[in-house]
Scaffold this motif. Structure first.
Motif, PDB file in Angstrom:
ATOM      1  N   MET A  35      61.124  85.679  71.507  1.00  0.00           N
ATOM      2  CA  MET A  35      62.484  85.681  70.978  1.00  0.00           C
ATOM      3  C   MET A  35      63.368  86.509  71.911  1.00  0.00           C
ATOM      4  O   MET A  35      63.000  87.622  72.301  1.00  0.00           O
ATOM      5  CB  MET A  35      62.502  86.275  69.569  1.00  0.00           C
ATOM      6  N   ARG A  36      64.506  85.956  72.255  1.00  0.00           N
ATOM      7  CA  ARG A  36      65.431  86.683  73.127  1.00  0.00           C
ATOM      8  C   ARG A  36      66.031  87.874  72.398  1.00  0.00           C
ATOM      9  O   ARG A  36      66.250  87.842  71.187  1.00  0.00           O
ATOM     10  CB  ARG A  36      66.562  85.755  73.574  1.00  0.00           C
ATOM     11  N   LEU A  45      62.817  81.811  63.399  1.00  0.00           N
ATOM     12  CA  LEU A  45      61.691  81.365  62.588  1.00  0.00           C
ATOM     13  C   LEU A  45      61.970  79.999  61.964  1.00  0.00           C
ATOM     14  O   LEU A  45      61.097  79.133  61.921  1.00  0.00           O
ATOM     15  CB  LEU A  45      61.372  82.396  61.509  1.00  0.00           C
ATOM     16  N   LYS A  46      63.181  79.786  61.492  1.00  0.00           N
ATOM     17  CA  LYS A  46      63.562  78.502  60.909  1.00  0.00           C
ATOM     18  C   LYS A  46      63.439  77.380  61.948  1.00  0.00           C
ATOM     19  O   LYS A  46      62.879  76.319  61.672  1.00  0.00           O
ATOM     20  CB  LYS A  46      64.991  78.583  60.385  1.00  0.00           C
ATOM     21  N   ALA A  47      63.941  77.631  63.155  1.00  0.00           N
ATOM     22  CA  ALA A  47      63.848  76.635  64.227  1.00  0.00           C
ATOM     23  C   ALA A  47      62.398  76.409  64.644  1.00  0.00           C
ATOM     24  O   ALA A  47      61.993  75.273  64.924  1.00  0.00           O
ATOM     25  CB  ALA A  47      64.685  77.080  65.424  1.00  0.00           C
ATOM     26  N   LEU A  48      61.601  77.468  64.677  1.00  0.00           N
ATOM     27  CA  LEU A  48      60.189  77.353  65.031  1.00  0.00           C
ATOM     28  C   LEU A  48      59.448  76.486  64.015  1.00  0.00           C
ATOM     29  O   LEU A  48      58.692  75.587  64.392  1.00  0.00           O
ATOM     30  CB  LEU A  48      59.551  78.738  65.105  1.00  0.00           C
ATOM     31  N   LYS A  49      59.672  76.729  62.736  1.00  0.00           N
ATOM     32  CA  LYS A  49      59.008  75.937  61.702  1.00  0.00           C
ATOM     33  C   LYS A  49      59.399  74.461  61.791  1.00  0.00           C
ATOM     34  O   LYS A  49      58.563  73.579  61.611  1.00  0.00           O
ATOM     35  CB  LYS A  49      59.327  76.492  60.323  1.00  0.00           C
ATOM     36  N   ALA A  50      60.657  74.191  62.104  1.00  0.00           N
ATOM     37  CA  ALA A  50      61.107  72.803  62.256  1.00  0.00           C
ATOM     38  C   ALA A  50      60.415  72.138  63.441  1.00  0.00           C
ATOM     39  O   ALA A  50      59.996  70.981  63.371  1.00  0.00           O
ATOM     40  CB  ALA A  50      62.629  72.761  62.430  1.00  0.00           C
ATOM     41  N   GLN A  53      56.799  71.394  62.587  1.00  0.00           N
ATOM     42  CA  GLN A  53      56.738  70.220  61.717  1.00  0.00           C
ATOM     43  C   GLN A  53      56.876  68.944  62.536  1.00  0.00           C
ATOM     44  O   GLN A  53      56.150  67.973  62.320  1.00  0.00           O
ATOM     45  CB  GLN A  53      57.833  70.291  60.643  1.00  0.00           C
ATOM     46  N   LEU A  54      57.794  68.938  63.507  1.00  0.00           N
ATOM     47  CA  LEU A  54      57.955  67.786  64.383  1.00  0.00           C
ATOM     48  C   LEU A  54      56.668  67.508  65.151  1.00  0.00           C
ATOM     49  O   LEU A  54      56.215  66.363  65.232  1.00  0.00           O
ATOM     50  CB  LEU A  54      59.112  68.015  65.363  1.00  0.00           C
ATOM     51  N   LEU A  55      56.071  68.539  65.701  1.00  0.00           N
ATOM     52  CA  LEU A  55      54.821  68.371  66.446  1.00  0.00           C
ATOM     53  C   LEU A  55      53.716  67.826  65.552  1.00  0.00           C
ATOM     54  O   LEU A  55      52.984  66.927  65.939  1.00  0.00           O
ATOM     55  CB  LEU A  55      54.376  69.699  67.056  1.00  0.00           C
ATOM     56  N   ASN A  56      53.593  68.365  64.356  1.00  0.00           N
ATOM     57  CA  ASN A  56      52.518  67.953  63.452  1.00  0.00           C
ATOM     58  C   ASN A  56      52.689  66.530  62.937  1.00  0.00           C
ATOM     59  O   ASN A  56      51.705  65.861  62.630  1.00  0.00           O
ATOM     60  CB  ASN A  56      52.406  68.918  62.277  1.00  0.00           C
TER      61      ASN A  56
END
Length: 74
Positions: A35-36, A45-50, A53-56
């Motif tokens: 994280m910068r 964290l919200k962007a990471l979870k999204a 989800q895209l990867l999965n």
């Protein structure tokens, strides 16, 4: 101080052969997220979870690896 919570020694790190496991599953994917400075941790964290989800759901489908291999080979 680090020495208050861990043993610090000098030496070579163990050779890592790229294999990782979790919960008796020997084929998992791991990553490191940086994280910068000054970023909002909640938004990161919200962007990471999204992205996970895209990867999965689309890029790393569960089951057969054939589609992943064919995608990688182009």
């Amino acid at each position: 101080m680090v020495r208050d919570i861990a043993d610090v020694t000098l030496g070579q790190r163990p050779v890592w052969n790229g294999i990782m496991g979790q919960d008796d599953v020997d084929d998992v994917v791991a990553g490191i997220v940086l994280m910068r400075k000054g970023e909002n941790p909640s938004e990161v964290l919200k962007a990471l979870k999204a992205r996970i989800q895209l990867l999965n759901t689309s890029i790393l489908p569960r089951g057969s690896r054939s589609s992943l291999i064919m995608t990688a080979l182009g």
